[in-house]
Design an enzyme around this catalytic site. Structure first.
Site, mmCIF file in Angstrom:
data_model
loop_
_atom_site.group_PDB
_atom_site.id
_atom_site.type_symbol
_atom_site.label_atom_id
_atom_site.label_comp_id
_atom_site.label_asym_id
_atom_site.label_seq_id
_atom_site.Cartn_x
_atom_site.Cartn_y
_atom_site.Cartn_z
ATOM 1 N N TYR A 48 0.816 -1.202 0.000
ATOM 2 C CA TYR A 48 0.000 0.000 0.000
ATOM 3 C C TYR A 48 0.858 1.263 0.000
ATOM 4 C CZ TYR A 48 -2.789 3.916 1.531
ATOM 5 O OH TYR A 48 -3.363 5.161 1.599
ATOM 6 N N HIS A 78 -2.453 16.410 -2.299
ATOM 7 C CA HIS A 78 -2.885 16.512 -0.906
ATOM 8 C C HIS A 78 -2.636 17.898 -0.307
ATOM 9 C CE1 HIS A 78 -3.390 12.273 -1.326
ATOM 10 N NE2 HIS A 78 -3.559 12.045 -0.041
ATOM 11 N N ASN A 190 2.130 11.070 5.999
ATOM 12 C CA ASN A 190 1.580 10.344 7.136
ATOM 13 C C ASN A 190 2.338 10.733 8.393
ATOM 14 O OD1 ASN A 190 -0.636 8.759 6.429
ATOM 15 N ND2 ASN A 190 0.651 7.197 5.482
ATOM 16 N N TYR A 272 -14.771 31.760 46.505
ATOM 17 C CA TYR A 272 -14.105 30.571 45.968
ATOM 18 C C TYR A 272 -12.942 30.909 45.044
ATOM 19 C CZ TYR A 272 -17.906 27.465 47.545
ATOM 20 O OH TYR A 272 -18.797 26.747 48.287
ATOM 21 N N ARG A 275 -10.269 31.362 47.591
ATOM 22 C CA ARG A 275 -10.108 30.264 48.541
ATOM 23 C C ARG A 275 -9.786 28.939 47.850
ATOM 24 N NH1 ARG A 275 -15.050 28.036 51.646
ATOM 25 N NH2 ARG A 275 -15.939 29.977 50.894
ATOM 26 N N PHE A 321 -1.086 6.493 12.571
ATOM 27 C CA PHE A 321 -1.288 7.900 12.220
ATOM 28 C C PHE A 321 -2.563 8.467 12.818
ATOM 29 C CE2 PHE A 321 -2.553 5.320 8.374
ATOM 30 C CZ PHE A 321 -3.880 5.203 8.745
ATOM 31 N N GLU A 405 -11.601 5.579 4.965
ATOM 32 C CA GLU A 405 -11.218 6.250 6.205
ATOM 33 C C GLU A 405 -12.511 6.675 6.900
ATOM 34 O OE1 GLU A 405 -8.503 9.165 4.681
ATOM 35 O OE2 GLU A 405 -7.234 7.600 3.811
#
Length: 489
Positions: A48, A78, A190, A272, A275, A321, A405
């Site tokens: 792959y 990409h 990746n 608060y 404190r 990944f 995916e």
């Protein structure tokens, strides 16, 4: 410098890494791994992303003579980022983390690729990377594609204070574009280095802001005439969360020697926001420690796919990944840091509320002057925005790549909004510091502790007392910048 075999957030925070040099061990690991891959590729098997298409195109076999073009096509296709540019300090962290990750020697790249990324770091050639585009699952694909484009002479970079074409920057630096070999484009894209860089930056800033929150909170406590009783160790040894105990001890130390603390208290208890500083600040401290441990594992891990395991004679596809761990912890850290701003704004509100002998809005002539009235508005607006940013990204997922995916982490969105939360925390703490310094001065001739008086004196060199209304923006910005310094204790 040569990076250690194992890097950490503390290393990144404390070491001024101006240059990167690949160690002999790293060069050997990378070379042995690449030689193994070259040998495997002659066997004719299908792997792959090495000799197939990507994502849903994983079943398309690519001809051997087209493998180099496959990798270049991958990087170009990409590079789909949009939105704001990642700051150069983040991109610089990305480069460092990518060099470190590839140097583990399981990504199948050549030494030339890793060295060129180090060259970019050393020359200050910072690829233009965009914040939007990563789903935080198949690695940070789009941001890392933009980070990788300059290797092949494409895309844009920031170099010598200017934004320019990568090819021009390479020419100025005396570097030639590289041609990618099999697997290299995929190895570059990746990985979780985009998410990790944002979280690493946020952690480094958070550690500083946590310490400032204690200092500023202690100064506000004295200015409001709140007492140190809630910070005494006897209380916290009975609920010994590490952060809570540490914050209580730090605030007690910060208040030690204060004249104000010697005045007999009139109130039974304090609000608060004073404190409960050990419980609230301490909880955020504990979360920062937890996220630091997670990120220290991540930045020393192999987040590539497929993994070239020369030592096991295998090339395996997996999911290292996937950014789910980072997404969850980035959301967690954002919430923890936002709480520092929430409680800080409450202390600011009390300081300007006209209680305990302080004039309304800390204005010497309230009415004619509005004092710090609208500064508290600004703090309120910022903490409200932080609450919106703290809507978790990690609970979301959108199917991509034709269902290949089918579950993603959205960790990149978690990481980028985390940075905005951290920046906002510094702004809110700056507003509290501004009001605490004004209130403390209105208590004169009473003195706070020696440590807090030193902080007050240093701060007054940048931001002066406000006897009447002025354009407050300038003072707010000066206070924000002052918090870039390391705090005492």
């Amino acid at each position: 410098m040569e990076l250690p075999e194992h890097i950490s957030i503390e290393f990144l925070r404390n070491e001024d890494v101006k240059t990167l040099e690949l160690s002999a061990n790293a060069l050997e690991r990378i070379t042995v791994n690449r030689n193994y891959l070259n040998k495997i590729l002659t066997g004719g098997k299908t792997y792959y992303g090495i000799n197939t298409g990507f994502g849903a195109l994983c079943n398309v076999r690519i001809k051997d003579q087209e493998l180099a073009q496959l990798q270049e096509n991958l990087v170009c296709s990409h590079a789909c980022g949009m939105g704001d540019e990642a700051p150069e300090e983040i991109v610089r962290l990305m480069l460092l983390l990518k060099v470190h990750g590839l140097s583990l020697g399981y990504s199948g790249v050549r030494t030339e690729i890793v060295q060129r990324l180090a060259d970019f770091y050393n020359h200050g050639i910072h690829p233009v990377v965009y914040e939007l585009g990563s789903l935080g699952a198949s690695g940070d694909l789009a941001p890392l594609a933009h980070c990788s484009l300059p290797l092949i002479g494409k895309g844009e970079v920031r170099y010598k204070g200017m934004k320019m074409a990568a090819a021009d920057a390479l020419a100025q630096a005396g570097l030639q574009p590289l041609a990618l070999a099999a697997k290299e484009g995929l190895a570059l894209l990746n990985g979780t280095q985009f998410m990790s860089a944002y979280i690493a930056w946020s952690l480094m800033q958070s550690k500083r802001l946590l310490a400032w929150a204690d200092v500023i909170g202690a100064m506000s406590a004295d200015a409001f005439m709140a007492k140190d009783e809630p910070f005494q160790h006897a209380i916290h040894r009975l609920r010994p969360h590490a952060g809570q105990v540490a914050v209580a001890a730090r605030i007690m130390k910060l208040l030690q020697g204060s004249e104000i603390q010697k005045i007999q208290k009139e109130q039974v208890q304090d609000p608060y926001s004073f404190r409960c500083m050990p419980q609230v600040h301490g909880a955020s401290n504990d979360v920062v420690d937890t996220v630091t441990k997670v990120l220290n594992v991540e930045i020393n891990s192999l987040t590539d796919n497929p993994i070239v395991l020369h030592d096991e004679d295998a090339i395996l596809s997996g999911g290292n990944f996937h950014g789910q761990t980072l997404a969850l912890h980035a959301d967690f850290l954002a919430m923890a840091m936002a709480e520092l701003a929430n409680i800080s704004e409450r202390r600011t509100y009390l300081l300007v509320s006209g209680q305990r002998g302080l004039p309304p809005f800390l204005a010497p002539e309230a009415g004619l002057n509005s004092g710090f009235m609208i500064a508290q508005y600004t703090a309120a607006a910022i903490v409200s925005q932080n609450k919106q940013y703290c809507t978790p990204a990690s609970v979301d997922s959108i199917v991509s790549s034709n269902g290949q995916e089918d579950h993603v982490s959205m960790g990149a969105n978690a990481a980028t909004k985390l940075r905005r939360v951290v920046q906002n925390v510094q702004r809110v703490l700056a507003i509290e510091l501004l009001t605490a310094a004004q209130a403390l001065e209105l208590r004169r001739p009473l003195q706070s502790s020696p440590v807090l008086e030193q902080v007050w004196t240093a701060f007054r060199k940048h931001v002066t007392f406000m006897p009447h209304d002025v354009t407050l923006h300038d003072k707010l910005i000066a206070a924000e910048l002052f918090l870039n310094n390391e705090p005492p204790l």
